[in-house]
Scaffold this motif. Sequence first.
Motif, PDB file in Angstrom:
ATOM      1  N   GLN A 360       0.798  -1.222   0.000  1.00  0.00           N
ATOM      2  CA  GLN A 360       0.000   0.000   0.000  1.00  0.00           C
ATOM      3  C   GLN A 360       0.830   1.272   0.000  1.00  0.00           C
ATOM      4  O   GLN A 360       0.301   2.365  -0.108  1.00  0.00           O
ATOM      5  CB  GLN A 360      -0.886   0.014   1.245  1.00  0.00           C
ATOM      6  CG  GLN A 360      -2.119  -0.817   1.047  1.00  0.00           C
ATOM      7  CD  GLN A 360      -2.580  -1.420   2.345  1.00  0.00           C
ATOM      8  OE1 GLN A 360      -2.039  -1.139   3.406  1.00  0.00           O
ATOM      9  NE2 GLN A 360      -3.581  -2.247   2.257  1.00  0.00           N
ATOM     10  N   TYR A 376       0.561  16.580   5.697  1.00  0.00           N
ATOM     11  CA  TYR A 376      -0.163  15.373   6.033  1.00  0.00           C
ATOM     12  C   TYR A 376       0.790  14.205   6.178  1.00  0.00           C
ATOM     13  O   TYR A 376       1.884  14.189   5.613  1.00  0.00           O
ATOM     14  CB  TYR A 376      -1.276  15.069   5.032  1.00  0.00           C
ATOM     15  CG  TYR A 376      -0.865  15.047   3.580  1.00  0.00           C
ATOM     16  CD1 TYR A 376      -0.850  16.221   2.829  1.00  0.00           C
ATOM     17  CD2 TYR A 376      -0.510  13.857   2.959  1.00  0.00           C
ATOM     18  CE1 TYR A 376      -0.489  16.202   1.496  1.00  0.00           C
ATOM     19  CE2 TYR A 376      -0.146  13.836   1.619  1.00  0.00           C
ATOM     20  CZ  TYR A 376      -0.138  15.016   0.902  1.00  0.00           C
ATOM     21  OH  TYR A 376       0.228  14.999  -0.414  1.00  0.00           O
ATOM     22  N   LYS A 378       1.037  10.163   5.825  1.00  0.00           N
ATOM     23  CA  LYS A 378       0.392   8.982   5.274  1.00  0.00           C
ATOM     24  C   LYS A 378       0.714   7.824   6.193  1.00  0.00           C
ATOM     25  O   LYS A 378       1.886   7.571   6.491  1.00  0.00           O
ATOM     26  CB  LYS A 378       0.932   8.694   3.892  1.00  0.00           C
ATOM     27  CG  LYS A 378       0.495   9.706   2.880  1.00  0.00           C
ATOM     28  CD  LYS A 378       0.834   9.171   1.513  1.00  0.00           C
ATOM     29  CE  LYS A 378       0.149   9.974   0.446  1.00  0.00           C
ATOM     30  NZ  LYS A 378       0.373   9.379  -0.857  1.00  0.00           N
ATOM     31  N   THR A 380      -0.664   3.730   7.733  1.00  0.00           N
ATOM     32  CA  THR A 380      -1.482   2.550   7.495  1.00  0.00           C
ATOM     33  C   THR A 380      -2.440   2.368   8.674  1.00  0.00           C
ATOM     34  O   THR A 380      -2.024   2.453   9.830  1.00  0.00           O
ATOM     35  CB  THR A 380      -0.575   1.316   7.362  1.00  0.00           C
ATOM     36  OG1 THR A 380       0.365   1.566   6.320  1.00  0.00           O
ATOM     37  CG2 THR A 380      -1.375   0.062   7.037  1.00  0.00           C
ATOM     38  N   VAL A 381      -3.702   2.180   8.356  1.00  0.00           N
ATOM     39  CA  VAL A 381      -4.696   1.941   9.415  1.00  0.00           C
ATOM     40  C   VAL A 381      -5.526   0.715   9.024  1.00  0.00           C
ATOM     41  O   VAL A 381      -5.468   0.233   7.885  1.00  0.00           O
ATOM     42  CB  VAL A 381      -5.646   3.148   9.611  1.00  0.00           C
ATOM     43  CG1 VAL A 381      -4.881   4.381  10.042  1.00  0.00           C
ATOM     44  CG2 VAL A 381      -6.449   3.427   8.345  1.00  0.00           C
ATOM     45  N   GLN A 383      -8.653  -1.044   7.810  1.00  0.00           N
ATOM     46  CA  GLN A 383      -9.830  -0.699   6.999  1.00  0.00           C
ATOM     47  C   GLN A 383     -11.060  -0.898   7.891  1.00  0.00           C
ATOM     48  O   GLN A 383     -11.263  -1.995   8.431  1.00  0.00           O
ATOM     49  CB  GLN A 383      -9.880  -1.651   5.805  1.00  0.00           C
ATOM     50  CG  GLN A 383     -11.147  -1.603   4.992  1.00  0.00           C
ATOM     51  CD  GLN A 383     -11.080  -0.474   3.963  1.00  0.00           C
ATOM     52  OE1 GLN A 383     -10.172  -0.415   3.147  1.00  0.00           O
ATOM     53  NE2 GLN A 383     -12.040   0.426   4.037  1.00  0.00           N
ATOM     54  N   THR A 390      -5.849  -3.798   5.898  1.00  0.00           N
ATOM     55  CA  THR A 390      -5.269  -2.475   6.132  1.00  0.00           C
ATOM     56  C   THR A 390      -5.432  -1.583   4.904  1.00  0.00           C
ATOM     57  O   THR A 390      -5.630  -2.050   3.788  1.00  0.00           O
ATOM     58  CB  THR A 390      -3.762  -2.601   6.450  1.00  0.00           C
ATOM     59  OG1 THR A 390      -3.130  -3.260   5.357  1.00  0.00           O
ATOM     60  CG2 THR A 390      -3.540  -3.382   7.724  1.00  0.00           C
ATOM     61  N   VAL A 391      -5.340  -0.301   5.178  1.00  0.00           N
ATOM     62  CA  VAL A 391      -5.491   0.659   4.090  1.00  0.00           C
ATOM     63  C   VAL A 391      -4.624   1.872   4.425  1.00  0.00           C
ATOM     64  O   VAL A 391      -4.343   2.120   5.603  1.00  0.00           O
ATOM     65  CB  VAL A 391      -6.986   1.048   3.936  1.00  0.00           C
ATOM     66  CG1 VAL A 391      -7.509   1.822   5.140  1.00  0.00           C
ATOM     67  CG2 VAL A 391      -7.210   1.864   2.666  1.00  0.00           C
ATOM     68  N   GLN A 392      -4.222   2.600   3.403  1.00  0.00           N
ATOM     69  CA  GLN A 392      -3.444   3.801   3.706  1.00  0.00           C
ATOM     70  C   GLN A 392      -4.356   5.012   3.856  1.00  0.00           C
ATOM     71  O   GLN A 392      -5.270   5.217   3.063  1.00  0.00           O
ATOM     72  CB  GLN A 392      -2.396   4.060   2.634  1.00  0.00           C
ATOM     73  CG  GLN A 392      -1.227   4.759   3.297  1.00  0.00           C
ATOM     74  CD  GLN A 392      -0.098   5.097   2.384  1.00  0.00           C
ATOM     75  OE1 GLN A 392      -0.325   5.610   1.303  1.00  0.00           O
ATOM     76  NE2 GLN A 392       1.110   4.847   2.831  1.00  0.00           N
ATOM     77  N   SER A 393      -4.145   5.755   4.932  1.00  0.00           N
ATOM     78  CA  SER A 393      -4.969   6.928   5.178  1.00  0.00           C
ATOM     79  C   SER A 393      -4.078   8.106   5.550  1.00  0.00           C
ATOM     80  O   SER A 393      -2.850   7.989   5.506  1.00  0.00           O
ATOM     81  CB  SER A 393      -5.952   6.604   6.295  1.00  0.00           C
ATOM     82  OG  SER A 393      -6.866   7.660   6.417  1.00  0.00           O
ATOM     83  N   GLU A 394      -4.684   9.205   5.943  1.00  0.00           N
ATOM     84  CA  GLU A 394      -3.881  10.393   6.218  1.00  0.00           C
ATOM     85  C   GLU A 394      -4.297  11.114   7.479  1.00  0.00           C
ATOM     86  O   GLU A 394      -5.478  11.218   7.783  1.00  0.00           O
ATOM     87  CB  GLU A 394      -4.036  11.396   5.066  1.00  0.00           C
ATOM     88  CG  GLU A 394      -3.171  11.111   3.891  1.00  0.00           C
ATOM     89  CD  GLU A 394      -3.906  11.326   2.586  1.00  0.00           C
ATOM     90  OE1 GLU A 394      -4.766  12.214   2.536  1.00  0.00           O
ATOM     91  OE2 GLU A 394      -3.640  10.572   1.635  1.00  0.00           O
ATOM     92  N   ASP A 396      -4.280  14.758   8.462  1.00  0.00           N
ATOM     93  CA  ASP A 396      -4.209  15.846   7.508  1.00  0.00           C
ATOM     94  C   ASP A 396      -4.372  17.204   8.187  1.00  0.00           C
ATOM     95  O   ASP A 396      -5.355  17.425   8.889  1.00  0.00           O
ATOM     96  CB  ASP A 396      -5.344  15.606   6.490  1.00  0.00           C
ATOM     97  CG  ASP A 396      -5.243  16.525   5.302  1.00  0.00           C
ATOM     98  OD1 ASP A 396      -4.346  17.389   5.293  1.00  0.00           O
ATOM     99  OD2 ASP A 396      -6.068  16.385   4.388  1.00  0.00           O
TER     100      ASP A 396
END
Length: 482
Positions: A360, A376, A378, A380-381, A383, A390-394, A396
């Motif tokens: 990711q 921001y 980036k 990994t959190v 989902q 897991t998914v990449q988020s921000e 911000d």
Amino acid sequence: AETGCLSIIVLGASGDLAKKKTFPALFHLYCQGFLPPNEVHIFGYARTKISDDELRNRIRGYLLGERSSSPSEDVSEFLKLVKYVSGSYDSAEGFQLLDKEIAMHEISKSSQEVSSRRLFYLALPPSVYPSVCRMIRKYCMNESDLGGWTRVVVEKPFGKDLDSAELLSSQIGELFDEPQIYRIDHYLGKELVQNLLVLRFANRFFLPLWNRDNIDNVQVVFREDFGTEGRGGYFDEYGIIRDIIQNHLLQVFCLVAMEKPVSLKPEHIRDEKVKVLQSVLPIKDEEVVLGQYEGYRDDPTVPDYSNTPTFATVILRIHNERWEGVPFILKAGKALNSRKAEIRVQFKDVPGDIFKCEKQGRNEFVIRLQPSEAMYMKLTVKQPGLEMSTVQSELDLSYKQRYQGVTIPKAYERLILDTIRGDQQHFVRRDELKAAWEIFTPLLHRIDNGEMKPTPYQQGSRGPTEADELSAKASYVQTHGY
Ligand code: BG6
């Protein structure tokens, strides 16, 4: 704060820089009360023979800029403070006349004698700096017994390489002391550039992470979505490395890479910048990609055979304990697909990853200088939902949302105010300039001699594909070894 008369003299008053940047910045300072009319007078000086009103008319249209909130009465009031003096840049008469005008204004502002502050802003090509400085030194210095000062503000380009920059520095240095000389790099006036010291040294988060153990690579990127537009003649003599990288991006680089200064005193900060610049290793040819956009040579002021890069990616490597092995990828280009300036700090992968995060993308801390200031992270959190994926988020912090209603001052506004206040923190010191030229001069000479050629790239593209390959390779090698 100091009081007494303040005279701001804009030399090159009818030129582009003065109209587009200097006068609008002065106007905005005026609107915010930093230039009280009972103390301040502004003089435009240039060769063209025009009247006060003609100069006022020429700059009027530029004053409001993007901020149309100032009422037009302010514009007229401000313009009343502006006077024009015409003369050449090397004639005694012109500068004697200028001195007379300044002195008259100083007397008129007060019935008694007051201290006098004289700020000379050279919105001029550097070729005339030495003669203008000589004239100022000879005819226009503040000589009030009651204190005050004389300062000169100069704009890049400060030379074309190490030798020419040193020559210019010594010519000016014979006439003025370092505390009187303000070398502007307008990137140092940008909000998020000024924020870098705070971010790095006032946050526990970053302190332990900011080094070769955790950071894979740092990218400092400048893109413009337009070409040289009418400045082809100037640009062709300098090229993107001298125009953007050796100054603007290198200043950002210093603030990202330098050690913590002893204090916030300008000299302490600039000492650290010099140190990190001196720790930069010689640039390797294979860590440089040059580009020139197609159509650049169609500009009638650009020679058909021009070898000048309008794009460059250059990797800098720092030989010290904190950064050994970490590539700092400086990238700048004109006529690309977007207009953006940002710093991307890319972290290494998590060792022993159990989530397959690598797919990711990695942790990254991005500081966007423009447009729309933001930073921001980036990360990994999980989902959200029933699955464990897991998914990449921000995380911000976007300035528009967070600081609604706050006007971010323009770089020039801030920097001119600093020159009046006598704060040199955000200005380039002579030894810093020298160290900056030392880094780039060998490369620039190879380009000037035609030993390195730019690759053509399409307007509106990302630049030469080799540049992306070079960045990718540099970060791959850092993570995985050769
Ligand atoms: C100037 C360069 O110093 O900076 C220009 O000479 C460039 O070529 C400009 O366009 C970019 O400044 P900013 O503040 O718009 O990023």
